[in-house]
Write an enzyme that holds these catalytic residues in place. Structure first.
Site, PDB file in Angstrom:
ATOM      1  N   GLY A  67      31.379  75.435  40.715  1.00  0.00           N
ATOM      2  CA  GLY A  67      32.815  75.737  40.796  1.00  0.00           C
ATOM      3  C   GLY A  67      33.178  76.798  39.762  1.00  0.00           C
ATOM      4  N   TYR A  81      44.359  63.959  46.344  1.00  0.00           N
ATOM      5  CA  TYR A  81      43.704  64.484  45.140  1.00  0.00           C
ATOM      6  C   TYR A  81      43.646  63.397  44.060  1.00  0.00           C
ATOM      7  CZ  TYR A  81      43.349  67.406  40.893  1.00  0.00           C
ATOM      8  OH  TYR A  81      43.004  67.948  39.686  1.00  0.00           O
ATOM      9  N   LYS A 108      40.524  61.332  42.405  1.00  0.00           N
ATOM     10  CA  LYS A 108      40.259  61.314  40.962  1.00  0.00           C
ATOM     11  C   LYS A 108      40.123  59.872  40.456  1.00  0.00           C
ATOM     12  CE  LYS A 108      40.106  65.715  40.223  1.00  0.00           C
ATOM     13  NZ  LYS A 108      38.787  66.337  39.969  1.00  0.00           N
TER      14      LYS A 108
END
Ligand code: SER
Length: 323
Positions: free
Chosen positions: A8, A144, A148
Site C-alpha cells: 500500500g 470500514y 477495523k
C-alpha cells in the site's frame, strides 16, 4: 538488519512511511509494494503486488528475506460505504493473508513482524466520546470500521494463539499535504487547505462543532515507527493502541486558517459523512501507548496549520512565479 516490505506504498501513509523507513534503514532494505505502477519516493525497490494475491506476497517476502511487513492497503470509510463488499474483502483478506504468512514463517524459524493500521472508525455511537479509553464499547457503523474492529480481534488472536508479532495503532484522522484528500471522513481537514490556497470558500461536509481526533503526518509516522521499534515485551496491547495527536472541529480549524489567510471563508453543508463523524470519538486517551512505548504527540494546531499552508502552494503564486 531489517528488510522491510510496505504494502500500500502509494497510499497516504505508505507514501511517507517509505521515505522515513529508507532514511532509517537505507534504500536497499525497503521494498515499496502496491497495485499499479511504480510511483516512488526514495525507495529503490518497488514490487507490483496485490495483497489479495497471497502467493505473490509470500514470494516477495521470501525473495527479499523480509523481516517486517507494513500492510497498509485498504479502502477508507467513505469509499468503503460505496463498495462495502469490496472494502470488506480488501481490508479483511489483505490482513488475513499477511497474518497467515507470518504464522507460517514463524513456524519455520523466519519470524515476521507485522504492522497493520486500525482506526478511530473501530469505535461507534455507544463508545464514550471524550477521552475514549483503550478498552471501551466498540460498535462501529461503517464497513470500514467493522473491518477495523474485526481486524483488531484477528491481530490479538494471531498473537496469542500463534505468537505472531503484530502491532497496530488506532489512527486518528491523518492530515498531510503530499497526497490529495480522498476517501476518508476526516479528509475535510486536508481539503480545506487546498480550497483556502485556491482562494475558494470551502463547503465543509461536516458541521462546525464536529470535533474529531486528528494527527499530523510526521507524528503519525513517528508513532508507527516507534511502535514497530519497541521491544516485543513492551507491546502489551496486541489489538491496536489508542494514539492521540490533537482534537479540533471545522470551526476551530477555519478560524486558525483565517489568522493567516484573512479572506478565507467556509460554509457548512453536512451530508452523509456527518453521520459517520458523529459516531466517532472526539478525543482519545492514549495512556497505554505512553506507558508501554513512550508515545507523546508533538505537533499542535498552530504548527499543523502553518506547515500545511507552507506546503500546499497557492496556484496563483505559482502562476505569478512562472510568469
Ligand atoms: N481517516 C479515516 C477515515 O476518515 C479514519 O481512519 O476514513
Amino acid at each position: 538488519m531489517e528488510r522491510i516490505l510496505v504494502i500500500g506504498a502509494n497510499g497516504q501513509i505508505g507514501n511517507e512511511l517509505v521515505d522515513a523507513l529508507v532514511a532509517q534503514h537505507g534504500a536497499d532494505n525497503v521494498i515499496a509494494a502496491d497495485i499499479g505502477p511504480r510511483s516512488l519516493f526514495g525507495a529503490r525497490r518497488y514490487e507490483p503486488v496485490d495483497v489479495l494475491d497471497s502467493n505473490a506476497v509470500a514470494h516477495c517476502i521470501e525473495n527479499y528475506g523480509v523481516t517486517q511487513v507494513y500492510q497498509l492497503a485498504a479502502l477508507l470509510s467513505v469509499t468503503g460505504e460505496q463498495v462495502p463488499l469490496k472494502a470488506w474483502t480488501l481490508n479483511m483478506n489483505g490482513l488475513l493473508n499477511i497474518l497467515e504468512i507470518a504464522r507460517e514463517r514463524g513456524q519455520s524459524g523466519k519470524p515476521l513482524r507485522v504492522f497493520w493500521p486500525s482506526s478511530i472508525a473501530a469505535f461507534g455511537p455507544h463508545t464514550p466520546a471524550v477521552d475514549t479509553p483503550q478498552l471501551a464499547v466498540m460498535d462501529p457503523t461503517t464497513i470500514y470500521g467493522i473491518s477495523k474492529q474485526a481486524g483488531e480481534r484477528l491481530c490479538e488472536y494471531y498473537f496469542s494463539k500463534f505468537g505472531v508479532d503484530v502491532r497496530s495503532i488506532r489512527y486518528p484522522g491523518i492530515i498531510s499535504y503530499k497526497s490529495p484528500p480522498g476517501g476518508g471522513t476526516t479528509d475535510y481537514a486536508i481539503a480545506i487547505f487546498h480550497a483556502a490556497q485556491r482562494g475558494e470558500t470551502y463547503p465543509c461536509y461536516l458541521g462546525p462543532e464536529t470535533t474529531l481526533p486528528m494527527i499530523y503526518m510526521p507524528d503519525a509516522i513517528r508513532a508507527t515507527i516507534e511502535l514497530m521499534d519497541a521491544p516485543a515485551e513492551r507491546v502489551r496491547i496486541r489489538s491496536a493502541y489508542n494514539v492521540a495527536g490533537l482534537s479540533f472541529n471545522p470551526r476551530e480549524l477555519a478560524q486558525k486558517i483565517k489568522q493567516y489567510l484573512p479572506q478565507f471563508g467556509i460554509s457548512y453543508e453536512p451530508d452523509s459523512r456527518q453521520t459517520i463523524a458523529d459516531s466517532w470519538p472526539h478525543s482519545l486517551d492514549d495512556t497505554y501507548a505512553r506507558a508501554d512505548w513512550g508515545w507523546h504527540a508533538r505537533i499542535g494546531l498552530e504548527q499543523l496549520v502553518l506547515d500545511m499552508l507552507a506546503n500546499i502552494k497557492a496556484p496563483r503564486c505559482e502562476l505569478h512565479q512562472a510568469a
